[in-house]
Design a protein around this motif. Sequence first.
Motif, PDB file in Angstrom:
ATOM      1  N   LEU A   1     -10.617  16.142 -13.456  1.00  0.00           N
ATOM      2  CA  LEU A   1      -9.595  16.126 -12.407  1.00  0.00           C
ATOM      3  C   LEU A   1     -10.225  15.919 -11.037  1.00  0.00           C
ATOM      4  N   VAL A   2     -11.384  16.493 -10.805  1.00  0.00           N
ATOM      5  CA  VAL A   2     -12.089  16.278  -9.537  1.00  0.00           C
ATOM      6  C   VAL A   2     -12.473  14.809  -9.386  1.00  0.00           C
ATOM      7  N   LEU A   3     -12.945  14.190 -10.465  1.00  0.00           N
ATOM      8  CA  LEU A   3     -13.290  12.770 -10.405  1.00  0.00           C
ATOM      9  C   LEU A   3     -12.055  11.897 -10.159  1.00  0.00           C
ATOM     10  N   VAL A   4     -10.947  12.238 -10.802  1.00  0.00           N
ATOM     11  CA  VAL A   4      -9.703  11.496 -10.578  1.00  0.00           C
ATOM     12  C   VAL A   4      -9.242  11.659  -9.140  1.00  0.00           C
ATOM     13  N   LEU A   5      -9.363  12.850  -8.610  1.00  0.00           N
ATOM     14  CA  LEU A   5      -8.974  13.109  -7.223  1.00  0.00           C
ATOM     15  C   LEU A   5      -9.825  12.284  -6.264  1.00  0.00           C
ATOM     16  N   LEU A   6     -11.138  12.273  -6.471  1.00  0.00           N
ATOM     17  CA  LEU A   6     -12.019  11.488  -5.602  1.00  0.00           C
ATOM     18  C   LEU A   6     -11.735   9.994  -5.717  1.00  0.00           C
TER      19      LEU A   6
ATOM     20  N   ALA B   1     -10.401   7.578  -2.664  1.00  0.00           N
ATOM     21  CA  ALA B   1     -11.124   6.352  -2.313  1.00  0.00           C
ATOM     22  C   ALA B   1     -10.206   5.136  -2.393  1.00  0.00           C
ATOM     23  N   ALA B   2      -9.369   5.063  -3.426  1.00  0.00           N
ATOM     24  CA  ALA B   2      -8.463   3.924  -3.573  1.00  0.00           C
ATOM     25  C   ALA B   2      -7.434   3.883  -2.443  1.00  0.00           C
ATOM     26  N   ILE B   3      -6.901   5.028  -2.080  1.00  0.00           N
ATOM     27  CA  ILE B   3      -5.929   5.072  -0.986  1.00  0.00           C
ATOM     28  C   ILE B   3      -6.596   4.687   0.328  1.00  0.00           C
ATOM     29  N   TRP B   4      -7.804   5.171   0.567  1.00  0.00           N
ATOM     30  CA  TRP B   4      -8.522   4.837   1.808  1.00  0.00           C
ATOM     31  C   TRP B   4      -8.804   3.345   1.886  1.00  0.00           C
ATOM     32  N   VAL B   5      -9.253   2.749   0.793  1.00  0.00           N
ATOM     33  CA  VAL B   5      -9.551   1.311   0.790  1.00  0.00           C
ATOM     34  C   VAL B   5      -8.275   0.495   1.010  1.00  0.00           C
ATOM     35  N   GLY B   6      -7.174   0.915   0.412  1.00  0.00           N
ATOM     36  CA  GLY B   6      -5.912   0.202   0.603  1.00  0.00           C
ATOM     37  C   GLY B   6      -5.439   0.231   2.042  1.00  0.00           C
ATOM     38  N   TRP B   7      -5.515   1.389   2.680  1.00  0.00           N
ATOM     39  CA  TRP B   7      -5.082   1.477   4.076  1.00  0.00           C
ATOM     40  C   TRP B   7      -6.054   0.768   5.008  1.00  0.00           C
ATOM     41  N   ARG B   8      -7.343   0.775   4.673  1.00  0.00           N
ATOM     42  CA  ARG B   8      -8.322   0.036   5.471  1.00  0.00           C
ATOM     43  C   ARG B   8      -8.045  -1.463   5.394  1.00  0.00           C
ATOM     44  N   TRP B   9      -7.709  -1.949   4.217  1.00  0.00           N
ATOM     45  CA  TRP B   9      -7.362  -3.348   4.015  1.00  0.00           C
ATOM     46  C   TRP B   9      -6.115  -3.706   4.833  1.00  0.00           C
TER      47      TRP B   9
ATOM     48  N   VAL C   1       0.817  -1.208   0.000  1.00  0.00           N
ATOM     49  CA  VAL C   1       0.000   0.000   0.000  1.00  0.00           C
ATOM     50  C   VAL C   1       0.856   1.266   0.000  1.00  0.00           C
ATOM     51  N   ILE C   2       1.991   1.257   0.640  1.00  0.00           N
ATOM     52  CA  ILE C   2       2.822   2.468   0.724  1.00  0.00           C
ATOM     53  C   ILE C   2       3.308   2.912  -0.660  1.00  0.00           C
ATOM     54  N   PRO C   3       3.882   2.032  -1.504  1.00  0.00           N
ATOM     55  CA  PRO C   3       4.267   2.501  -2.843  1.00  0.00           C
ATOM     56  C   PRO C   3       3.067   2.936  -3.691  1.00  0.00           C
ATOM     57  N   PHE C   4       1.941   2.251  -3.533  1.00  0.00           N
ATOM     58  CA  PHE C   4       0.737   2.628  -4.262  1.00  0.00           C
ATOM     59  C   PHE C   4       0.289   4.029  -3.850  1.00  0.00           C
ATOM     60  N   THR C   5       0.310   4.317  -2.565  1.00  0.00           N
ATOM     61  CA  THR C   5      -0.074   5.643  -2.077  1.00  0.00           C
ATOM     62  C   THR C   5       0.874   6.710  -2.628  1.00  0.00           C
ATOM     63  N   ALA C   6       2.179   6.409  -2.601  1.00  0.00           N
ATOM     64  CA  ALA C   6       3.152   7.381  -3.111  1.00  0.00           C
ATOM     65  C   ALA C   6       2.945   7.642  -4.599  1.00  0.00           C
ATOM     66  N   SER C   7       2.686   6.594  -5.376  1.00  0.00           N
ATOM     67  CA  SER C   7       2.485   6.797  -6.811  1.00  0.00           C
ATOM     68  C   SER C   7       1.186   7.549  -7.093  1.00  0.00           C
TER      69      SER C   7
END
Length: 88
Positions: A51-56, A60-68, A23-29
């Motif tokens: 860009l707003v949709l990409v940001l959201l 969401a992807a970072i939150w799900v990864g850290w929750r996992w 998750v850490i490299p994914f978050t950084a990328s």
Amino acid sequence: MDPYITAPRSSRWRRGVYAAGLVIPFTASQLWALLVLLRLAPLDGLVGQALVLVLLGSVAAIWVGWRWTWRLGRDKDRQPAPKTRIPT
């Protein structure tokens, strides 16, 4: 001491570390890509809305990864509690 509590597994810590290693490299990328987009893309019109949709989606992807990662490294196992027996 409760006889129904299962002993903690030693692999719990390793699973959390392995998950964080993914998750850490994914978050950084994701953060790097967002910073590049914010710097290079014009923020007007459809590009700004995209860009707003990409940001959201990235948030969401970072939150799900850290929750996992958090769930894999937790103390509790996902086993249901044993049912109590009714004396007969």
